[in-house]
Design an enzyme around this catalytic site. Structure first.
Site, mmCIF file in Angstrom:
data_model
loop_
_atom_site.group_PDB
_atom_site.id
_atom_site.type_symbol
_atom_site.label_atom_id
_atom_site.label_comp_id
_atom_site.label_asym_id
_atom_site.label_seq_id
_atom_site.Cartn_x
_atom_site.Cartn_y
_atom_site.Cartn_z
ATOM 1 N N GLU A 149 8.166 -11.158 -2.735
ATOM 2 C CA GLU A 149 8.022 -11.964 -1.512
ATOM 3 C C GLU A 149 8.663 -13.337 -1.692
ATOM 4 O OE1 GLU A 149 3.809 -11.329 -1.217
ATOM 5 O OE2 GLU A 149 4.219 -9.236 -0.706
ATOM 6 N N GLY A 186 -2.340 -5.968 -4.772
ATOM 7 C CA GLY A 186 -2.397 -6.897 -3.651
ATOM 8 C C GLY A 186 -3.632 -6.622 -2.807
ATOM 9 N N GLY A 187 -3.430 -5.914 -1.698
ATOM 10 C CA GLY A 187 -4.491 -5.685 -0.716
ATOM 11 C C GLY A 187 -5.823 -5.240 -1.309
ATOM 12 N N GLU A 205 7.426 -3.780 -9.374
ATOM 13 C CA GLU A 205 6.918 -3.633 -8.017
ATOM 14 C C GLU A 205 8.051 -3.222 -7.088
ATOM 15 O OE1 GLU A 205 3.068 -6.043 -7.419
ATOM 16 O OE2 GLU A 205 4.745 -7.351 -6.936
ATOM 17 N N HIS A 230 7.881 -12.889 -7.775
ATOM 18 C CA HIS A 230 7.384 -11.850 -6.873
ATOM 19 C C HIS A 230 8.411 -11.576 -5.777
ATOM 20 C CE1 HIS A 230 4.967 -9.748 -3.931
ATOM 21 N NE2 HIS A 230 4.147 -9.443 -4.923
ATOM 22 N N ASN A 271 -3.357 -9.964 -7.141
ATOM 23 C CA ASN A 271 -2.559 -11.000 -6.501
ATOM 24 C C ASN A 271 -3.121 -11.190 -5.096
ATOM 25 O OD1 ASN A 271 -0.669 -12.618 -5.300
ATOM 26 N ND2 ASN A 271 1.026 -11.158 -5.445
ATOM 27 N N TRP A 272 -3.828 -12.298 -4.905
ATOM 28 C CA TRP A 272 -4.496 -12.524 -3.615
ATOM 29 C C TRP A 272 -3.530 -13.021 -2.537
ATOM 30 C CZ3 TRP A 272 -9.603 -15.494 -5.311
ATOM 31 C CH2 TRP A 272 -10.381 -14.644 -6.095
ATOM 32 N N LYS A 273 -2.290 -13.291 -2.916
ATOM 33 C CA LYS A 273 -1.284 -13.755 -1.949
ATOM 34 C C LYS A 273 -1.858 -14.890 -1.091
ATOM 35 C CE LYS A 273 0.977 -9.320 -2.277
ATOM 36 N NZ LYS A 273 1.764 -8.269 -1.651
ATOM 37 N N SER A 295 0.866 -0.946 -3.436
ATOM 38 C CA SER A 295 -0.117 -0.032 -2.838
ATOM 39 C C SER A 295 -1.015 0.655 -3.869
ATOM 40 C CB SER A 295 0.584 0.990 -1.939
ATOM 41 O OG SER A 295 1.253 0.324 -0.874
ATOM 42 N N GLY A 317 2.521 -3.311 0.141
ATOM 43 C CA GLY A 317 1.867 -3.510 1.428
ATOM 44 C C GLY A 317 2.173 -2.412 2.440
#
Ligand code: 13P
Length: 251
Positions: free
Chosen positions: A97, A234-235, A167, A95, A9-11, A213, A173
């Site tokens: 977010e 993510g990251g 999640e 998600h 997920n490149w957000k 993470s 994150g």
């Protein structure tokens, strides 16, 4: 029996050229991988740029959200048919977010899941508890509510393609990954709820991804657990080398 899925997920990262550079780095690093489904989810504007670069790589394309109407006066929204038109086969829905910052609710998740399925997109439905809920002992209650709300009204046949992502919000994150035991416990619970909704065979087949993470250093332990069928990253998905080493966790 369940083919693992590793999704990035490149957000809100990566312009067109940055996305192309990432795929150029990633594709050779994952070439030949056929025991894992690989998915990347860029921002909407990048979607139509990627299919040509992804052709022959085995990497699938996902959007990060979708609207439930096909077309109409809905400024700023994007429909399932438009995502298909842009080359996406999957879509992330609900998600945390989006729940946290953009007013996503169980009801809107449910509408989006139904629209995505109707539009032949594979929904990756995200659920997860906040730290507050975990500390109050409400984790299972939250997961059950989000799951039942998001999947309400689906038949077993409609549910079949759905992928679920667990999640925990406190792990996203933060560098604070859920322990293998915490993740396994939540995944087993989720599979149990799905068995209750759609039957044991649907529960045996559904892929449940862990997100929060995930890194090359912790993916192996998570993936060794029986109910963890992949990762939503993510990251660590923003760099070819780290995402590729997550994809190649079993080597
Ligand atoms: P991080 O891997 O950066 O914690 O993000 C997880 C996530 O939200 C994936 O959807």
């Amino acid at each position: 029996m369940r083919k693992p899925v590793i999704a990035g997920n490149w957000k809100l990262f990566k312009t067109k050229n940055e996305a192309l550079a990432l795929i150029e780095e990633l594709a050779p690093l994952v070439s030949g991988v056929d025991n894992v489904e690989i998915v990347v989810a860029p921002v909407f504007t990048v979607l139509p740029t990627l299919p040509a670069a992804l052709a022959g790589t085995g990497i699938s394309l996902a959007a990060q959200d979708v609207f439930w109407e096909e077309e109409g006066a809905f400024t700023g929204e994007v429909s399932p048919r438009m995502l298909l038109d842009a080359g996406a086969s999957h879509v992330i829905i609900g998600h945390s977010e989006r729940r946290q910052y953009f007013g996503e609710t169980e009801e809107t998740v449910n509408k989006k899941v139904k629209a995505a399925l109707k539009g032949a997109l594979v929904p990756i439905v995200c659920i997860g508890e906040t730290l507050e809920a975990r500390e109050a002992g409400d984790t299972f209650k939250v997961l059950e509510r989000q799951l039942k709300g998001g999947l309400e009204g689906l038949t077993g046949t409609q549910f079949a393609p759905v992928i679920v992502a667990y999640e925990p919000v406190w792990a996203i994150g933060t560098g604070k990954v859920a322990s293998d035991d915490q993740a396994q416990e939540a995944h087993a619970f989720i599979r149990g709820v799905i068995a209750g909704l759609f039957g044991k065979s649907a529960a045996d087949k559904v892929r449940i991804l862990y997100g929060g993470s995930v890194k090359p250093e912790n993916v192996k332990g998570l993936m060794s657990r029986p109910d963890i069928d992949g990762a939503l990253v993510g990251g660590a998905s923003l760099k070819g080398a780290s995402f590729a080493s997550i994809v190649r966790y079993s080597e």
